[in-house]
Design a protein around this motif. Structure first.
Motif, PDB file in Angstrom:
ATOM      1  N   SER A 172       0.833  -1.198   0.000  1.00 54.99           N
ATOM      2  CA  SER A 172       0.000   0.000   0.000  1.00 54.99           C
ATOM      3  C   SER A 172       0.865   1.244   0.000  1.00 54.99           C
ATOM      4  O   SER A 172       2.022   1.220   0.421  1.00 54.99           O
ATOM      5  CB  SER A 172      -0.923   0.030   1.224  1.00 54.99           C
ATOM      6  OG  SER A 172      -1.787  -1.089   1.241  1.00 54.99           O
ATOM      7  N   SER A 173       0.306   2.339  -0.480  1.00 52.51           N
ATOM      8  CA  SER A 173       1.010   3.622  -0.438  1.00 52.51           C
ATOM      9  C   SER A 173      -0.009   4.747  -0.509  1.00 52.51           C
ATOM     10  O   SER A 173      -1.203   4.513  -0.753  1.00 52.51           O
ATOM     11  CB  SER A 173       2.016   3.743  -1.592  1.00 52.51           C
ATOM     12  OG  SER A 173       1.341   3.925  -2.823  1.00 52.51           O
ATOM     13  N   GLU A 174       0.469   5.962  -0.311  1.00 55.73           N
ATOM     14  CA  GLU A 174      -0.377   7.142  -0.397  1.00 55.73           C
ATOM     15  C   GLU A 174      -0.093   7.884  -1.699  1.00 55.73           C
ATOM     16  O   GLU A 174       0.992   7.761  -2.284  1.00 55.73           O
ATOM     17  CB  GLU A 174      -0.115   8.073   0.788  1.00 55.73           C
ATOM     18  CG  GLU A 174      -0.472   7.490   2.137  1.00 55.73           C
ATOM     19  CD  GLU A 174      -1.975   7.386   2.344  1.00 55.73           C
ATOM     20  OE1 GLU A 174      -2.690   8.377   2.101  1.00 55.73           O
ATOM     21  OE2 GLU A 174      -2.438   6.295   2.732  1.00 55.73           O
ATOM     22  N   GLY A 175      -1.059   8.662  -2.145  1.00 62.35           N
ATOM     23  CA  GLY A 175      -0.892   9.482  -3.332  1.00 62.35           C
ATOM     24  C   GLY A 175      -1.675  10.773  -3.178  1.00 62.35           C
ATOM     25  O   GLY A 175      -2.572  10.863  -2.335  1.00 62.35           O
ATOM     26  N   PHE A 176      -1.345  11.768  -3.996  1.00 66.65           N
ATOM     27  CA  PHE A 176      -2.095  13.029  -3.988  1.00 66.65           C
ATOM     28  C   PHE A 176      -2.380  13.443  -5.412  1.00 66.65           C
ATOM     29  O   PHE A 176      -1.524  13.313  -6.297  1.00 66.65           O
ATOM     30  CB  PHE A 176      -1.323  14.141  -3.277  1.00 66.65           C
ATOM     31  CG  PHE A 176      -2.008  15.479  -3.369  1.00 66.65           C
ATOM     32  CD1 PHE A 176      -3.099  15.757  -2.568  1.00 66.65           C
ATOM     33  CD2 PHE A 176      -1.596  16.431  -4.302  1.00 66.65           C
ATOM     34  CE1 PHE A 176      -3.770  16.974  -2.679  1.00 66.65           C
ATOM     35  CE2 PHE A 176      -2.253  17.648  -4.418  1.00 66.65           C
ATOM     36  CZ  PHE A 176      -3.348  17.923  -3.595  1.00 66.65           C
TER      37      PHE A 176
END
Length: 330
Positions: A172-176
């Protein structure tokens, strides 16, 4: 993640985004101003802090351009900077970081500094030339305000990531994304638009008029890059069956990819959670490879040895996915 892993991942994503932003201006050399622009759209707390101060990508571009124009005017040179165009990085080459940008990245890992985006932001806003300090003043803030807000935000723990459950190799990871939730949702929920944001998809077929949970369609693999260079895609992986497995309006969407011509290949699941954020939309992205019950089993030792390589591959897929969605709106 270890300090080395965090620093390597951050350096890769920030440098890539900075090069993309440089390409929008027709430039090939990446400076601290391009790193600053990359931080504005970064998914980590560094980007969240800048956006919470009202700094959007468009405003940051305008402030950087105005500061460069002011510096040239002080030398008696009148010049109007071109407006940012589309990203051409993937169609061009010969990009490099200049000495100042390299020094900023290098200082972000010195001593006990972690090398994450927050560490890079601290170095960018205090870099010796004063360029970013002047840009921040044009944006109605200052390095002291940014650093104080950064210190406050980094005290809060990160939220838990989605899990696909036991038996799945997942990451999993974050994004913008610099667009509101409604715009991002309109992109992701329309199967016909999948080639715009899914890096491996070149075209889609048998698209439903409205995708609901259980809807299916066919994805044809992308066979060449934006620069015209061909991709090496195995014949049995050129056609994928896509099924929408979960959907909550403006909040969550999930797909399952299988390859009919490679029936024993693991299934690929992709989930994206959307959340409104200052200046755009925060994404939580998860990917999993799920082994089919009838697939041949690898020797346990071999599975253990290959696991780090597969996890790195999934991390790269998540970074490409996040970046591809963001580029639609930049």
């Amino acid at each position: 993640m270890s300090k080395l892993s965090v620093a390597a991942a951050t350096s890769h994503t920030l440098s890539l985004t900075a090069m993309e932003e440089a390409s929008r201006l027709g430039e090939r050399t990446v400076g601290v101003d391009h790193l600053f622009l990359a931080l504005v759209v970064n998914e980590q707390v560094a980007g969240q802090v800048l956006r919470s101060l009202g700094i959007t990508l468009d405003l940051a571009h305008a402030a950087v351009a105005a500061q460069h124009a002011a510096q040239l005017a002080s030398l008696g040179v009148r010049s109007e900077a071109p407006a940012p165009g589309r990203i051409t990085f993937y169609e061009t080459n010969d990009y490099s970081l200049n000495e100042s940008a390299c020094e900023v990245v290098k200082r972000s890992v010195e001593g006990k500094k972690r090398g994450d985006a927050a560490a890079v932001l601290r170095e960018v806003v205090t870099e010796p030339s004063g360029l970013i300090e002047a840009v921040l003043h044009r944006l109605g803030t200052s390095p002291d305000v940014v650093l104080a807000r950064l210190e406050e935000v980094t005290r809060h723990p990160a939220r838990a990531q989605h899990s696909f459950g036991p038996g799945a190799l997942s990451s999993s990871s974050e994004g913008f994304v610099p667009a509101d939730v409604a715009q991002v949702w309109a992109l992701l929920c329309d199967p016909a638009r999948m080639p715009e944001w899914e890096p491996g998809t070149g075209s889609v077929e048998d698209v439903p008029s409205r995708a609901t949970i259980g809807s299916r369609w066919v994805s044809q693999a992308r066979t060449e890059g934006p620069d015209g260079k061909p991709f090496d895609v195995k014949q049995e992986r050129r056609r994928a069956a896509v099924k929408l497995t979960d959907r909550e309006e403006f909040s969550r969407i999930e797909w399952r990819f299988t390859w009919p011509d490679a029936p024993k290949s693991p299934m690929r699941q992709v989930r994206i959670d959307l959340e409104p954020a200052a200046g755009g939309t925060q994404l939580s992205l998860s990917i999993a490879w799920v082994r089919r019950p009838d697939a041949p089993r690898r020797i346990p030792l071999l599975r253990w040895l290959l696991r780090p390589l597969r996890r790195f591959g999934m991390w790269m897929q998540l970074m490409q996915l996040s970046g591809s969605i963001s580029r639609v709106f930049r």
